[in-house]
Write an enzyme that holds these catalytic residues in place. Sequence first.
Site, PDB file in Angstrom:
ATOM      1  N   HIS A  17      -3.477 -32.364   2.814  1.00  0.00           N
ATOM      2  CA  HIS A  17      -2.782 -32.828   4.484  1.00  0.00           C
ATOM      3  C   HIS A  17      -1.910 -31.748   5.164  1.00  0.00           C
ATOM      4  O   HIS A  17      -1.247 -30.696   4.837  1.00  0.00           O
ATOM      5  CB  HIS A  17      -2.614 -34.386   4.338  1.00  0.00           C
ATOM      6  CG  HIS A  17      -1.121 -34.378   3.422  1.00  0.00           C
ATOM      7  ND1 HIS A  17       0.143 -33.874   4.069  1.00  0.00           N
ATOM      8  CD2 HIS A  17       0.132 -34.780   2.544  1.00  0.00           C
ATOM      9  CE1 HIS A  17       1.057 -33.943   3.078  1.00  0.00           C
ATOM     10  NE2 HIS A  17       0.713 -34.393   1.934  1.00  0.00           N
ATOM     11  N   ASP A 286      -0.475 -31.753  -2.259  1.00  0.00           N
ATOM     12  CA  ASP A 286       0.093 -30.748  -3.000  1.00  0.00           C
ATOM     13  C   ASP A 286       0.269 -31.144  -4.467  1.00  0.00           C
ATOM     14  O   ASP A 286      -0.070 -30.374  -5.016  1.00  0.00           O
ATOM     15  CB  ASP A 286       1.420 -30.150  -2.220  1.00  0.00           C
ATOM     16  CG  ASP A 286       2.943 -31.673  -2.999  1.00  0.00           C
ATOM     17  OD1 ASP A 286       2.600 -32.706  -3.129  1.00  0.00           O
ATOM     18  OD2 ASP A 286       3.674 -31.222  -2.142  1.00  0.00           O
TER      19      ASP A 286
END
Length: 387
Positions: A17, A286
């Site tokens: 994101h 991540d």
Amino acid sequence: MNNNQYQLDKVVILSRHGIRTPLENTIAFLEKSSPFKWPSWDHAYGYLTTRGGVLETFFGHYLSQWLEQQNIKLTPENPDIYVYANSLQRTVATAQFLVAGAYAGYDIPIVHKYTIEKMDPIFDPSVKNDSSEIKQKVLKEIEEADQKEAIFKNLAPAYKMVSDILDYPHSQLYAELKCDFADIPYELHFVKNEEPELRGPLAIGICVIDAFLLQYYSAFPKEQIAWGRITSQEQWQQLMQIRNHYIDLVFHSRTIARHNSKLLINKIDDLLHNKNYKVNLLVGHDSTIAALLGALDFAPYQLPNQFENTPIGGMVILQRYRHVTSGKYFFKAEYVYQSFEQLYTGEAIDINNPPQHYQLKLLNATPNSDGFYSWHDFEKRIKDFQP
């Protein structure tokens, strides 16, 4: 490389994101770690920001240009793309902005399974199996990594820097723990249906550094970014060691990576065999990217012009090529991301001012003279995760 002989056939893009606000579950913790007042945000905690949306729009525009360069051109009548996001605001919104930047006006649905703010199991980094056997495996991998890299010893200067920036000795957290920042005890939190954590200075450090990074990427006034106490790229580079090592130890280590990535890898396998879409975009975190790269045995890497190993808004692009002459299929993976400077300046990226491209390497596999891997080398890794 003789790229003219290779035709891009299909891509699966896994994006992190874009720029968000700090996570709500870290706010009280951050406030305890320093006597200073933290800057306020004008978006809900954990949400993609307006600036984050703008940068994702730029990235989407570049992505469509890059695909067109590879002879993959989507039309409004045939928007040959599948988009699937984790069901959190920041991931769904990132997908929306990427698509708007790439194919504004096209009728492209953003697929997510659950109501907003409910984690999709495909992207969920929570512990699936907290048996003592699995936990011991994880602890052993962390210990082996530390012995190999002397991670905790090497982080001492970065811990000292964090402590100084926070003025940690005058914080509520110091009053409770009564020890130096680097001496806060380590503990692996490994509980089923909860996110794994390596508690101690590494976990505290990543929360703090993420907050500083988000201020920097959001172009806060310099006196507000870490209260004006980070003044050089060298400081950022040293601080980022904490973030990168935390992600590596907690999400990239083999046991956790393989457990966390199974559903995602099965999803990728389905997409690779689905003839309906040439372009497939998945939006996660991540932790998602780190686990995938660990599970599929990609080689360690250092991204040029970036201090983060899993930069915000960055994407891993898994690419299948058809060799024009032989008809054989080949594999290539690239990390495509905005540089540390590009994220700070917020400048538009496009085919003439591109983001960074870094080719990822596979362990225990040899590329051909053109830099491509046999498709079989990659596919057999995917097949290892089939039910």
